[in-house]
Design an enzyme around this catalytic site. Sequence first.
Site: not given
Lengths: 436, 436
Positions: A31, A33, A141, A175, A228, A292-293, A322
């Site tokens: 993907g 990353w 992660k 990434a 995180k 983005r979270n 995530q």
Amino acid sequence: MEAFLRPASAYPPLLQALQKGPLKVSLVGSGNWGTAVGKIVASNAKNSHIFNTDVRMWVFEEEFEGRKLTDWINNHHENKKYLPGFELPSNLRAVPSLTDACRDADLLVFVMPHQFIERACRELRKAKLLPPHCRAISLIKGIGVRNGWPLTLTHEIGSILDLPKPCILSGANVANDVAAENFAEATIGHPDGETETAALWQLLFDRPNFKINVLPDVDGVEVCGALKNVVALAGGFCEGMGQGTNTKAAILRLGVEEIKTFTMLFFGDLLADTLYDSAGYADVITTVFGGRNARVAAAFVRQKGKDWDQLEKEMLNGQKLQGPATLELVAEVIRANEVEHLFPLFTSTYAVAFQNADPQAILDVFRTNRPRSIQRSEDCVKLKVPTLVRDARIRIASRMKKLGRSISELTRNPPDTPDSASEESNHKTEATPAKL
Amino acid sequence: MEAFLRPASAYPPLLQALQKGPLKVSLVGSGNWGTAVGKIVASNAKNSHIFNTDVRMWVFEEEFEGRKLTDWINNHHENKKYLPGFELPSNLRAVPSLTDACRDADLLVFVMPHQFIERACRELRKAKLLPPHCRAISLIKGIGVRNGWPLTLTHEIGSILDLPKPCILSGANVANDVAAENFAEATIGHPDGETETAALWQLLFDRPNFKINVLPDVDGVEVCGALKNVVALAGGFCEGMGQGTNTKAAILRLGVEEIKTFTMLFFGDLLADTLYDSAGYADVITTVFGGRNARVAAAFVRQKGKDWDQLEKEMLNGQKLQGPATLELVAEVIRANEVEHLFPLFTSTYAVAFQNADPQAILDVFRTNRPRSIQRSEDCVKLKVPTLVRDARIRIASRMKKLGRSISELTRNPPDTPDSASEESNHKTEATPAKL
């Protein structure tokens, strides 16, 4: 189904395999990353005596703009779908079959969405194609949970494949920035007995623009990397409520505190050094400030009523969020072990994210009428003075000694300050009150 | 001129004074942060048995919009010049004379630009109006230097006034946000023997929206508060060069590393707990992400050719930039003690800020062909498991025991995972190679 996770000493060392020739590296995942990492790894393997030049990368085959993804990578040296615009080294070879990609691999790099890990590992296990000295590293992660107990993905990978517990690589890494060779750092955590393996991983990943530190703390590094994103949700909620950086800093502080608690409670130990490195505070910071979270969590508060799936679709252009999934697992673990009192931030973040609680609930965690806390000396940890610093202190002290002064005296009273013992005190005495 | 800084035990305890009645609090300073703090302190003192209701605040008298500043504060309950728009408690009393403001004070709060500290302390010393049990706290960010040795301002205050070394309050605090009662946290560091004094300071400052933790580490808290502005300059330079958050995170990590080194080298010890609290990472973060030092440093790179004074005038609307001045002192200390090798980030930041170096010099610190580092177990510090966490672990373990399992077994293999000893290995054996 899985084997017990056995200590590294139960397996042949990797260095033994190195004596027979350069190590074969395979990446499991391709993907955004994964491809950025493939670029790094293949660049390092290109002219290496340690690593085989041919670096295989398992690619889940799909069509993109009329071509197969493996064709884009192998013939056009670009992952047009997941990392467009970056030229990949010609020795990075896309392989559409997982087993072909990993056959006889000495080093396996897992870098894929965590929900696919189990299936991939089971397929590899069934195919019986890994040598017994094979080692894995996870760049994923996330955490798992079984019967209320948290499971790291390194545990999952190691136990399914019957390999030593893998190392983990985590850090403050975006990434595309890494692919663009903007400077970034990362941390490799390794389990007991795998220092040498970790040093080889460091050689595989470390580049002038991607610097890696190695630490003996695989669980700490992994829990930081996974949790995180939960802290980022809390930070995003505060942003959505219009709170300033003061508040975000408090969220960050308590968030790291709860990451510490989670690690110590469920995994035993945690090094101060892990939190100081790229996988620790540095990564939590970049995730809370601009990940983005956090962005989607802010929108969750501002556009009240939309659920996570909806926001993910609207805002992330196919990328995955995530935080919410990790938060659900974390909340399940906390509930199963009845330790809500140790995780006020995570618990209130869950309430906001999944139980319709008012986002103010996050702030209520902090706002009390009791003073925050008093930490006594015996509860605190003194940091170790590094050798370089100790040496410098000794050198400075010896120079001071020639001047007839000691460092300890210096820190109380620097040189050239005349002794004032004979001076009058500035204290007002009861007998002679100063005039108004 | 100054007295030696003597240990706290050489002075009568503050608690003794408390037995005679509530403690008199005076603030030395009334700028933006001073007034915000005055609001907090006076609110807490209002209906207190511990603190005198009348809180005096020394105000350097000046005219603003046709009125004296003391008149604005005492009659209109607003510091119209430095903290406009916030109503101040009526028991916060502006006093234009320094000696009148501090006479007989039990508690002195220093919160003024650091360049005025020495003069104010000397005036107070000369006036001999402080009782011998008087205690001070500093809320000032900065360091001094004498003969190449760094001096904290708490040292300066304590030694000039012949008081025990003051406590320090520092944290991720923006004055206007704190005045607006947005949530914020701070840390109080205290010297040996002053835990009780620190607990009283905590009572004076802690509010539902301003939560204070107390730590036995005055130097660590103070050095973090002063040197974060140097890290912010480095972060700002990177921003000015267009670097992303990856790079900023690396700057932050190394910046905190050099703050640690500076503290250990020149002051002896540092607690991990200090870095984890508001005065540590949390404050460095907010300063690097959005503080004025970072903003101006970014402009310094973008608008090449302008000096610090010019940028300060153009961008800060009368506010002061602390970073460049602190950086000059830090560089002087590093040079005098010949320890440039321990401070590559600070040294390159100085070169960019004052020696016309290309901002790329900052990135050159990180970019090497050597792997970053390998930290061995013996160099790392294990964090202490807090009592609450230990208790929870014991409770969970005993529940597990009833199920016939141990926690250590769990972390290797969670419950319900059948023993797979009898299963086939997934290892490819030399005898039976898997088919392609």
